[in-house]
Design a protein around this motif. Structure first.
Motif, short mmCIF file in Angstrom:
data_model
loop_
_atom_site.label_atom_id
_atom_site.label_comp_id
_atom_site.label_asym_id
_atom_site.label_seq_id
_atom_site.Cartn_x
_atom_site.Cartn_y
_atom_site.Cartn_z
N LEU A 47 0.78 -1.14 -0.07
CA LEU A 47 0.03 -0.06 0.16
C LEU A 47 0.68 1.29 0.11
O LEU A 47 0.54 2.28 -0.41
N VAL A 48 2.16 1.15 0.70
CA VAL A 48 2.87 2.27 0.39
C VAL A 48 3.41 2.38 -1.13
O VAL A 48 3.45 3.56 -1.47
N ILE A 49 3.66 1.42 -1.74
CA ILE A 49 4.16 1.24 -3.10
C ILE A 49 3.24 1.88 -3.72
O ILE A 49 3.30 2.60 -4.59
N GLY A 165 2.06 -11.99 -2.60
CA GLY A 165 2.50 -10.67 -2.45
C GLY A 165 2.89 -9.82 -3.59
O GLY A 165 2.49 -8.67 -3.84
N PRO A 166 3.49 -10.62 -5.00
CA PRO A 166 3.86 -9.84 -5.96
C PRO A 166 2.47 -9.59 -6.77
O PRO A 166 2.57 -8.61 -7.48
N TYR A 167 1.55 -10.10 -6.49
CA TYR A 167 0.33 -10.15 -7.30
C TYR A 167 -0.58 -8.99 -6.59
O TYR A 167 -1.37 -8.16 -7.02
N GLU A 168 -0.44 -9.06 -5.20
CA GLU A 168 -1.06 -7.86 -4.63
C GLU A 168 -0.40 -6.68 -5.06
O GLU A 168 -0.90 -5.51 -5.32
N ARG A 169 0.77 -6.44 -4.81
CA ARG A 169 1.76 -5.18 -5.31
C ARG A 169 1.36 -4.93 -6.71
O ARG A 169 1.25 -3.85 -7.08
N TYR A 336 -4.85 -6.87 -0.99
CA TYR A 336 -5.60 -5.79 -1.60
C TYR A 336 -5.51 -6.01 -3.32
O TYR A 336 -4.53 -6.24 -3.70
N ILE A 337 -6.77 -6.00 -3.89
CA ILE A 337 -6.81 -6.09 -5.36
C ILE A 337 -6.93 -4.34 -5.87
O ILE A 337 -6.59 -4.11 -6.97
#
Ligand code: FAD
Length: 395
Positions: A47-49, A165-169, A336-337
């Motif tokens: 979410l920061v990214i 994690g990669p896919y949320e990002r 998160y999506i």
């Protein structure tokens, strides 16, 4: 009792373990060895990214653990002498003696395992797979990128920290591009064809980011075989792709101290007895969290937290002369999506037969094609989860 209990690593596993050791054995000395005065959490760092959160909201101190009487030593564990039962301290010299040692050192990058990806390359093509300066660097690069730029993410083969994690990002970067840099696009180059919650992510991407996110799996030559930081190039067996911003999520291994202590095997990860998370390679050392071989439990903060509590309880039982008892463990990973929508996967695991096994019919995934209200409700649950787990570790 007079047992000396020592924990290496003050992250999700180690901080929680120290706290629950002190809780179960209040009169026993508990020492936590962790170099950083501030811990920066990976969960929610996407979410920061994406621009929804400040990095300062990811930071936690050890004041809460000190207030409970835990001896927090801000040093790097340099080595473990398994015969003498001591941990040497890198910066200050000296050593700490243990009767029982819990290690939760997290992951380290396998530098060079992806050709061209070394520590210097990570300053140009951040991994942001350890939160802190790397997270901020990736965010700054996205902000500085001109509209129309190509963002490329490289995702590794399993096992690695945080399978979804990669896919949320990717979802949150795509959201940033769609709303702030609409002529830009994110390309995910993946070393595999399948990944955690894939049908749910594909559904979300088709609905929310059809023009801003493309995923390419191994079957479509998605696997990155080398990178070149000076030219910002990622190469597959098929082509060379120049990126405006490159997020390289590289192959990983257990934190280096695991290898030095002799608790990691040839895979780079740590085999454990799931009945108490004791190392199968060294006596009186327990390993928890990302560093372990605990599949089908994923490498998550949720898993590290529960393994920490369970391991602390089994050590307390041993110290008290009680038999070990098997248990049921669980994990939920929220992703998160979009900034206000999330999906989840839950697993439930038994260690009764000397190995970790998923319990059939327990756990599950968010429903496909659900109402937005289901996704927003899960985002609220994710928020509560983060506040609870960080309070349990550091509060
Ligand atoms: P860590 O939390 O990394 O802690 C390891 C600690 O050990 C560190 O503080 C380190 O400084 C210390 N250490 C290392 N070596 C030494 C040494 N030699 N001496 C002393 N100390 C040492 N998980 C979830 O459950 N939910 C999520 O939503 C989620 N999102 C994520 C998103 C991203 C982008 C990433 C990268 C990860 C995410 N995770 C999530 C995974 C989670 O961050 C890890 O699984 C979790 O941090 C593992 O805990 P750990 O204790 O094993 O390691």
């Amino acid at each position: 009792t007079n047992a000396r209990l020592v924990v290496i690593g003050g992250g999700f596993g180690g901080a929680t373990a120290a706290k629950f050791l002190k809780h179960f054995l209040p009169n026993t000395s508990v020492t936590l060895i962790e170099p950083n005065e501030t811990f920066v959490a990976c969960p929610f760092s996407n979410l920061v990214i994406g621009g929804q959160r400040e990095i300062s909201q990811q930071a936690f101190t050890y004041d809460g653990l000190r207030a409970l009487g835990i001896d927090v030593v801000h040093q790097t564990a340099g080595d473990v002498d398994v015969d003498a039962h001591t941990v040497s301290l890198l910066e200050g010299g000296g050593s700490v003696a243990y009767d029982k040692l819990i290690m939760s050192p997290g992951v380290d990058i396998r530098w060079g395992a992806l050709e061209g990806y070394d520590e210097a390359a990570a300053e140009v093509m951040p991994h942001a797979w350890k939160a802190g300066a790397q997270t901020s660097l990736l965010r700054q690069q996205l902000e500085a990128m001109e509209d129309g730029g190509l963002v490329v993410m490289s995702a590794p083969l399993a096992p690695f920290r945080c399978p979804p994690g990669p896919y949320e990002r990717a979802s949150l970067i795509a959201h940033y591009l769609k709303t702030q840099k609409p002529a830009s696009k994110l390309l995910i180059l993946d070393a595999k064809d399948s990944f955690s919650k894939k049908p749910l992510f594909l559904e979300a991407w088709a609905k929310l980011y059809p023009d801003h996110l493309e995923w390419r799996g191994a079957a479509d030559f998605g696997r990155v075989v080398s990178v070149d930081a000076p030219t910002m190039t990622l190469s597959t067996d098929f082509e060379d792709i120049a990126a405006s911003v490159a997020n390289v999520i590289p192959p990983q291994k257990a934190g280096e101290i695991a290898e030095r202590a002799g608790v990691a095997d040839e895979t780079g990860w740590c085999p454990i007895n799931p009945l108490d998370f004791s190392s199968t390679l060294q006596p009186d050392i327990h390993v928890i969290g990302d560093a372990t071989i605990a599949a089908p439990m994923p490498k998550s903060a949720f898993s590290a937290n529960l393994q920490a509590k369970f391991c602390a309880m089994q050590i307390a039982r041993q110290v008290a002369g009680l038999d070990l008892e098997p248990t049921v463990l669980a994990n939920t990973c929220y992703s998160y999506i979009s900034p206000d929508q999330a999906i989840s996967i839950t697993g439930v695991y038994s260690n009764a037969d000397g190995q970790l096994a998923s319990i059939d019919g327990a756990g599950g995934l968010s429903p496909e094609n659900a109402d937005d209200s289901v996704r927003t409700a899960e985002a609220a649950q994710a928020d509560t989860w983060f506040r609870t787990i960080t309070q349990e570790a550091f509060g």
